[in-house]
Design a protein around this motif. Structure first.
Motif, PDB file in Angstrom:
ATOM      1  N   CYS A 117      81.483 -23.158 -12.909  1.00  0.00           N
ATOM      2  CA  CYS A 117      80.867 -23.564 -14.168  1.00  0.00           C
ATOM      3  C   CYS A 117      81.650 -22.961 -15.326  1.00  0.00           C
ATOM      4  O   CYS A 117      82.426 -22.024 -15.146  1.00  0.00           O
ATOM      5  CB  CYS A 117      79.399 -23.146 -14.231  1.00  0.00           C
ATOM      6  SG  CYS A 117      79.137 -21.358 -14.311  1.00  0.00           S
ATOM      7  N   ASP A 118      81.450 -23.517 -16.510  1.00  0.00           N
ATOM      8  CA  ASP A 118      82.129 -23.013 -17.700  1.00  0.00           C
ATOM      9  C   ASP A 118      81.339 -21.901 -18.380  1.00  0.00           C
ATOM     10  O   ASP A 118      81.919 -21.043 -19.050  1.00  0.00           O
ATOM     11  CB  ASP A 118      82.367 -24.159 -18.692  1.00  0.00           C
ATOM     12  CG  ASP A 118      83.322 -25.205 -18.123  1.00  0.00           C
ATOM     13  OD1 ASP A 118      84.442 -24.833 -17.756  1.00  0.00           O
ATOM     14  OD2 ASP A 118      82.932 -26.388 -18.026  1.00  0.00           O
ATOM     15  N   LYS A 165      78.396 -26.978 -16.964  1.00  0.00           N
ATOM     16  CA  LYS A 165      79.757 -27.498 -16.841  1.00  0.00           C
ATOM     17  C   LYS A 165      80.026 -28.447 -18.002  1.00  0.00           C
ATOM     18  O   LYS A 165      79.234 -29.359 -18.260  1.00  0.00           O
ATOM     19  CB  LYS A 165      79.913 -28.241 -15.510  1.00  0.00           C
ATOM     20  CG  LYS A 165      81.323 -28.716 -15.215  1.00  0.00           C
ATOM     21  CD  LYS A 165      82.218 -27.584 -14.787  1.00  0.00           C
ATOM     22  CE  LYS A 165      83.592 -28.092 -14.349  1.00  0.00           C
ATOM     23  NZ  LYS A 165      84.507 -26.977 -14.022  1.00  0.00           N
ATOM     24  N   ILE A 166      81.125 -28.204 -18.727  1.00  0.00           N
ATOM     25  CA  ILE A 166      81.497 -29.054 -19.860  1.00  0.00           C
ATOM     26  C   ILE A 166      82.480 -30.108 -19.366  1.00  0.00           C
ATOM     27  O   ILE A 166      83.503 -29.786 -18.759  1.00  0.00           O
ATOM     28  CB  ILE A 166      82.125 -28.221 -20.989  1.00  0.00           C
ATOM     29  CG1 ILE A 166      81.143 -27.132 -21.452  1.00  0.00           C
ATOM     30  CG2 ILE A 166      82.523 -29.105 -22.159  1.00  0.00           C
ATOM     31  CD1 ILE A 166      81.733 -26.157 -22.459  1.00  0.00           C
ATOM     32  N   ASN A 167      82.149 -31.369 -19.607  1.00  0.00           N
ATOM     33  CA  ASN A 167      82.955 -32.468 -19.070  1.00  0.00           C
ATOM     34  C   ASN A 167      83.186 -33.522 -20.148  1.00  0.00           C
ATOM     35  O   ASN A 167      82.344 -34.388 -20.370  1.00  0.00           O
ATOM     36  CB  ASN A 167      82.249 -33.085 -17.854  1.00  0.00           C
ATOM     37  CG  ASN A 167      83.088 -34.133 -17.157  1.00  0.00           C
ATOM     38  OD1 ASN A 167      84.283 -34.254 -17.408  1.00  0.00           O
ATOM     39  ND2 ASN A 167      82.464 -34.907 -16.280  1.00  0.00           N
ATOM     40  N   ASN A 168      84.318 -33.405 -20.845  1.00  0.00           N
ATOM     41  CA  ASN A 168      84.690 -34.380 -21.881  1.00  0.00           C
ATOM     42  C   ASN A 168      83.583 -34.590 -22.912  1.00  0.00           C
ATOM     43  O   ASN A 168      83.217 -35.725 -23.237  1.00  0.00           O
ATOM     44  CB  ASN A 168      85.065 -35.728 -21.238  1.00  0.00           C
ATOM     45  CG  ASN A 168      86.323 -35.624 -20.386  1.00  0.00           C
ATOM     46  OD1 ASN A 168      87.250 -34.889 -20.730  1.00  0.00           O
ATOM     47  ND2 ASN A 168      86.337 -36.343 -19.274  1.00  0.00           N
ATOM     48  N   SER A 170      80.443 -33.959 -22.651  1.00  0.00           N
ATOM     49  CA  SER A 170      79.097 -34.021 -22.082  1.00  0.00           C
ATOM     50  C   SER A 170      78.859 -32.746 -21.283  1.00  0.00           C
ATOM     51  O   SER A 170      79.801 -32.008 -20.966  1.00  0.00           O
ATOM     52  CB  SER A 170      78.931 -35.259 -21.194  1.00  0.00           C
ATOM     53  OG  SER A 170      79.805 -35.193 -20.084  1.00  0.00           O
ATOM     54  N   TYR A 171      77.597 -32.507 -20.945  1.00  0.00           N
ATOM     55  CA  TYR A 171      77.232 -31.245 -20.324  1.00  0.00           C
ATOM     56  C   TYR A 171      76.415 -31.504 -19.062  1.00  0.00           C
ATOM     57  O   TYR A 171      75.469 -32.288 -19.077  1.00  0.00           O
ATOM     58  CB  TYR A 171      76.449 -30.376 -21.312  1.00  0.00           C
ATOM     59  CG  TYR A 171      77.162 -30.246 -22.635  1.00  0.00           C
ATOM     60  CD1 TYR A 171      78.252 -29.385 -22.769  1.00  0.00           C
ATOM     61  CD2 TYR A 171      76.781 -31.019 -23.741  1.00  0.00           C
ATOM     62  CE1 TYR A 171      78.938 -29.290 -23.976  1.00  0.00           C
ATOM     63  CE2 TYR A 171      77.459 -30.928 -24.937  1.00  0.00           C
ATOM     64  CZ  TYR A 171      78.532 -30.061 -25.053  1.00  0.00           C
ATOM     65  OH  TYR A 171      79.221 -29.978 -26.239  1.00  0.00           O
ATOM     66  N   GLU A 172      76.822 -30.839 -17.977  1.00  0.00           N
ATOM     67  CA  GLU A 172      76.120 -30.963 -16.703  1.00  0.00           C
ATOM     68  C   GLU A 172      75.451 -29.619 -16.397  1.00  0.00           C
ATOM     69  O   GLU A 172      76.071 -28.569 -16.521  1.00  0.00           O
ATOM     70  CB  GLU A 172      77.099 -31.338 -15.593  1.00  0.00           C
ATOM     71  CG  GLU A 172      77.805 -32.665 -15.832  1.00  0.00           C
ATOM     72  CD  GLU A 172      78.897 -32.929 -14.815  1.00  0.00           C
ATOM     73  OE1 GLU A 172      79.053 -32.105 -13.879  1.00  0.00           O
ATOM     74  OE2 GLU A 172      79.605 -33.943 -14.965  1.00  0.00           O
TER      75      GLU A 172
END
Length: 264
Positions: A117-118, A165-168, A170-172
């Motif tokens: 995770c970030d 988790k940061i993904n482009n 968006s956030y998971e």
């Protein structure tokens, strides 16, 4: 006696997982907070797995877990499977193990995938200037709302238990430390109280209240005042407990250091 259950996707690695658990005390790489329970990382091929060793419970719980209650490891495994079935993020559950005698419950282990995770929610509480702080916090609030809508009451909804988790842009979000959960419809007060352990910062409470009020179509002031009330109540209980522990420790130390009288 050893009792276990393994996810069918990992049956081919069953012997390796057994070996990891049996040699947990001497093998593996320590990971995270080791205060109450112990976590270690192990490698299976290209995959990294996380094994959590729950400490031996007190006398009464050793009886309860042996005969009446599910262990923390079993609950973690079952709740993780429920979360995944409901479309809520959590590390893939792999297995749980329990060690018992005829009368007493001893140790238990929960095995899951190691999820990169970030950040966790905790970083948002420590750095109010974290990049895109408000956007992440609002996304987290929507995640919590969706969890509530699915009838998930995460009783340990606290800063370290949500991985982000940061993904482009968006956030998971993924939940960890799962052994205390309820699955049932949640009323308004229970939903808002579920935010009480997350932060002491009013600015964060304001943002979460605003976003949750929009999600639930409720008055902002009503949500904010209730969230603030429950947060303050939790903090008061938390610090009262710490003060009590300090007093107990002080008196234990004082009496332990008292000189004993020599016999006449």
């Amino acid at each position: 006696m050893k009792h276990f259950e393994i996810n069918e996707q990992y049956l081919q690695q069953q012997s390796v997982i057994h070996e990891f658990v049996d040699n947990f005390d001497v093998d593996g790489i320590p990971f995270g907070d080791q205060d109450r329970n112990s976590l270690k990382l192990f490698q299976i091929g290209d995959d990294v797995i996380n094994i959590k060793s729950f400490r031996v419970p007190n006398f009464f719980n050793r009886l309860a877990y042996n005969f009446f209650r599910k262990s923390k490891a079993q609950r973690s495994f079952e709740y993780a499977n429920k979360l995944i079935a409901l479309g809520v993020g959590t590390p893939q559950p792999i297995a749980y193990f329990e060690f018992k005698s005829f009368l007493f419950f001893n140790k238990s282990y929960y095995v899951s995938e190691q999820l990169d995770c970030d950040l966790t929610y905790r970083e948002l509480t420590l750095d109010l200037n974290f990049p895109n702080h408000e956007a992440i916090l609002r996304a987290f609030t929507r995640f919590t709302y969706n969890m509530h809508e699915k009838g998930i009451h995460f009783l340990d909804h606290s800063p370290g238990n949500t991985l982000i988790k940061i993904n482009n842009g968006s956030y998971e979000f993924s939940l960890v430390d799962l052994n205390r959960m309820e699955f049932k419809p949640l009323d308004f007060e229970t939903r808002i109280k579920n935010f009480s352990r997350l932060t002491v910062h009013k600015s964060m409470i304001e943002i979460m209240s605003d976003e949750y009020a929009k999600c639930i179509n409720e008055d902002y002031d009503k949500v904010y005042n209730l969230m603030l009330k429950y947060t303050k109540a939790f903090q008061e209980r938390y610090y009262r407990k710490i003060r009590l522990k300090k007093r107990v420790f002080f008196w234990k130390k004082k009496y332990a250091n008292r000189p004993t009288r020599s016999p006449l």
